[in-house]
Design a protein around this motif. Structure first.
Motif, short mmCIF file in Angstrom:
data_model
loop_
_atom_site.label_atom_id
_atom_site.label_comp_id
_atom_site.label_asym_id
_atom_site.label_seq_id
_atom_site.Cartn_x
_atom_site.Cartn_y
_atom_site.Cartn_z
N LEU A 12 22.38 86.61 23.31
CA LEU A 12 21.97 85.60 24.27
C LEU A 12 20.68 84.92 23.84
CD1 LEU A 12 22.39 84.17 26.97
CD2 LEU A 12 21.14 86.05 28.08
N ALA A 13 19.73 85.70 23.35
CA ALA A 13 18.46 85.11 22.90
C ALA A 13 18.68 84.10 21.79
CB ALA A 13 17.51 86.22 22.43
N ARG A 14 19.54 84.43 20.83
CA ARG A 14 19.84 83.49 19.74
C ARG A 14 20.54 82.25 20.26
NH1 ARG A 14 21.30 88.29 17.00
NH2 ARG A 14 23.51 87.89 17.45
N PHE A 15 21.49 82.47 21.14
CA PHE A 15 22.26 81.34 21.67
C PHE A 15 21.37 80.36 22.43
CE2 PHE A 15 24.44 79.65 25.46
CZ PHE A 15 25.33 78.79 24.84
N LEU A 16 20.53 80.85 23.32
CA LEU A 16 19.69 79.97 24.12
C LEU A 16 18.65 79.26 23.26
CD1 LEU A 16 19.15 82.08 27.37
CD2 LEU A 16 20.71 80.16 26.99
N LYS A 17 18.22 79.89 22.20
CA LYS A 17 17.26 79.25 21.30
C LYS A 17 17.86 78.06 20.59
CE LYS A 17 14.15 80.28 17.43
NZ LYS A 17 13.69 81.34 16.48
N GLU A 18 19.18 78.12 20.34
CA GLU A 18 19.83 77.10 19.52
C GLU A 18 20.62 76.07 20.33
OE1 GLU A 18 22.36 79.56 17.20
OE2 GLU A 18 20.73 80.41 15.98
N THR A 19 20.73 76.25 21.64
CA THR A 19 21.69 75.47 22.43
C THR A 19 21.00 74.52 23.40
OG1 THR A 19 23.25 77.30 22.29
CG2 THR A 19 23.67 75.63 23.98
N ARG A 20 21.55 73.32 23.50
CA ARG A 20 21.14 72.36 24.53
C ARG A 20 22.17 72.36 25.64
NH1 ARG A 20 20.13 66.54 22.60
NH2 ARG A 20 22.34 66.77 22.11
N PHE A 21 21.68 72.31 26.86
CA PHE A 21 22.57 72.22 28.02
C PHE A 21 22.49 70.82 28.62
CE2 PHE A 21 22.02 76.70 27.51
CZ PHE A 21 23.20 77.27 27.96
N ARG A 22 23.45 70.52 29.46
CA ARG A 22 23.51 69.20 30.11
C ARG A 22 23.04 69.30 31.56
NH1 ARG A 22 28.44 65.54 27.94
NH2 ARG A 22 28.03 65.78 25.72
N GLY A 23 21.87 69.86 31.73
CA GLY A 23 21.29 69.92 33.06
C GLY A 23 21.77 71.07 33.90
N ALA B 265 29.15 79.46 24.11
CA ALA B 265 29.11 78.13 23.49
C ALA B 265 29.83 77.10 24.35
CB ALA B 265 29.74 78.19 22.10
N LYS B 266 30.96 77.49 24.92
CA LYS B 266 31.73 76.56 25.75
C LYS B 266 30.99 76.22 27.04
CE LYS B 266 36.35 75.84 27.66
NZ LYS B 266 37.71 76.40 27.80
N SER B 267 30.24 77.18 27.57
CA SER B 267 29.58 76.97 28.86
C SER B 267 28.59 75.82 28.85
CB SER B 267 28.86 78.25 29.29
OG SER B 267 27.72 78.51 28.49
N ALA B 268 28.00 75.54 27.71
CA ALA B 268 27.00 74.47 27.62
C ALA B 268 27.60 73.10 27.85
CB ALA B 268 26.31 74.51 26.26
N GLU B 269 28.92 72.98 27.68
CA GLU B 269 29.58 71.68 27.82
C GLU B 269 30.38 71.56 29.12
OE1 GLU B 269 29.18 69.12 25.76
OE2 GLU B 269 27.73 70.39 24.71
N LEU B 270 30.38 72.58 29.94
CA LEU B 270 31.21 72.57 31.15
C LEU B 270 30.46 71.99 32.35
CD1 LEU B 270 32.88 76.09 30.82
CD2 LEU B 270 33.97 73.86 30.48
N PRO B 271 31.15 71.23 33.21
CA PRO B 271 30.50 70.59 34.37
C PRO B 271 30.30 71.55 35.54
CG PRO B 271 32.81 70.03 34.34
CD PRO B 271 32.58 70.83 33.09
#
Length: 310
Positions: free
Chosen positions: A58-69, A28-34
C-alpha cells in the motif's frame, strides 16, 4: 476544530469502496473508479502472516498513484490487536485523507486510538469509526461524541448481523433498530454516516433496493465491495434534478420570508418550516459537491482532473 476536519465532514460519501491492501491489481483499478471514497483494508482482507506485506504494498502504491479526487481512507486492524500500532504509524506517513478504526466498542476506544495516532504523527488525520457489534450500537452516541476529529460512522452489516445472531434476510428487518440508532447518534454530533455493503454482487435489483432502503433510513451513502455496484449506489444517494429544483425554491422562498421578517413561507399550499431551509441548503451543497466529483471523471476536462488528483 480545524478546517480539514470541517471539510471532511462535508465530503460526499455516496459510495465507499473496500479494496484489499494486498491485491495490487485491485488497488490500481480503484484509482480510476467513480467512487466517492476508497477504503484500503489492512484488517479483514489480509491474513495475519501477510499484514506487513500489505502495508508495504500500500505504501508503494500510494506513493506512485494519482487519484481523481476520491477520499483515500486506511482501515486499520482492530483496536487491541498486535497490528494496530504499526498500522497507525503507517497511516501517519501516508498521503491519505482519513483513518477508519475497527473493533470500536466505546467512546474511550476512540479517544485512545486518536491519542495513539497523534503520538505516531497523525494528528492531522480525520478519524472514522466502524460500528459492527451490539456494544458499539448501544454506545453509538458516546462513540460519535468522543473526539472532534471523528467525521463519520460506518456500519458493518455482516459483522453486526453475525454478532446479533440474526438469520440472513433480504430486507434486514433485524437490523432496523440498530441502523436507526447509529443514524441518530451520527446526526446528534453532526457526523456523516454510511451503511454497510450489500454482499450479493450478482443481483443488481436487490442491491438497488438495499441502497434505497439505506437512503430512506437517512444514511449518506453505502459501502461497496465490487465496482459493479457503483453506478446504482451513486445514483441512489444523488439528489435528482426535480429535488434540486424544489430545494432551490425553498431556499428562495424562506430567504425572502426572513427578509420580510417572517419565519415561514408557503410552497404548493404547504407551510414551510424553518428547519427546511437548513435541509435545502445541505442538499444544494451536496449537489454542488457531487457535480465537482463528477467532473473528475470527465475525460475531456484534464485541467480539473489534474487539480483534484494526487
Amino acid at each position: 476544530m480545524n478546517d480539514t476536519i470541517e471539510q471532511s465532514k462535508r465530503r460526499p460519501r455516496r459510495t465507499m469502496l473496500y479494496v484489499s491492501a494486498d491485491i495490487e491489481k485491485h488497488m490500481a483499478k480503484s484509482a480510476e473508479l467513480p467512487t466517492d471514497a476508497v477504503i484500503f483494508d489492512l484488517y479483514e482482507s489480509i491474513s495475519a502472516e501477510f499484514k506487513q506485506r500489505g502495508r508495504d504494498k500500500l505504501a508503494r502504491f500510494l506513493k506512485e498513484t494519482r487519484f481523481r479526487g476520491q477520499e483515500v481512507i486506511l482501515r486499520v486492524n482492530q483496536i487491541g490487536t498486535e497490528w494496530l500500532e504499526d498500522d497507525l504509524r503507517l497511516a501517519a506517513q501516508l498521503p491519505i485523507d482519513a483513518v477508519l478504526l475497527s473493533g470500536v466498542k466505546t467512546g474511550e476506544d476512540i479517544r485512545e486510538a486518536a491519542y495513539n495516532l497523534e503520538l505516531a504523527g497523525g494528528a492531522h488525520l480525520p478519524i472514522m469509526s466502524m460500528i459492527e457489534t451490539p456494544m458499539a450500537v448501544l454506545n453509538a452516541l458516546d462513540i460519535a461524541g468522543a473526539s472532534d476529529r471523528l467525521v463519520c460512522l460506518a456500519v458493518s452489516n455482516a459483522n453486526l448481523m453475525t454478532s446479533m445472531r440474526l438469520p440472513p434476510s433480504p430486507d434486514r428487518t433485524g437490523l432496523f433498530t440498530s441502523l436507526s440508532i447509529v443514524v441518530l447518534a451520527a446526526r446528534a454530533h453532526g457526523l456523516s454516516v454510511v451503511d454497510g455493503a450489500h454482499l450479493d454482487i450478482t443481483d443488481p435489483h436487490t442491491c438497488e433496493y438495499a441502497c434505497r432502503q439505506s437512503r430512506d433510513f437517512g444514511f449518506d451513502g453505502k459501502a461497496v465491495i465490487h465496482p459493479i455496484q457503483l453506478a446504482y449506489t451513486n445514483d441512489a444517494f444523488t439528489p435528482k434534478p426535480k429535488d434540486v429544483e424544489k430545494k432551490l425554491q425553498i431556499i428562495k422562498l424562506m430567504e425572502d420570508a426572513i427578509a420580510d421578517g417572517r419565519s415561514y413561507a408557503m410552497l404548493d399550499s404547504r407551510l414551510l418550516q424553518p428547519s427546511e431551509l437548513d435541509a435545502a441548503r445541505r442538499c444544494i451543497a451536496m449537489h454542488e459537491a457531487i457535480q465537482q466529483r463528477n467532473k473528475a471523471f470527465d475525460k475531456e476536462n484534464d485541467t480539473y482532473v489534474e487539480a483534484v488528483s494526487r
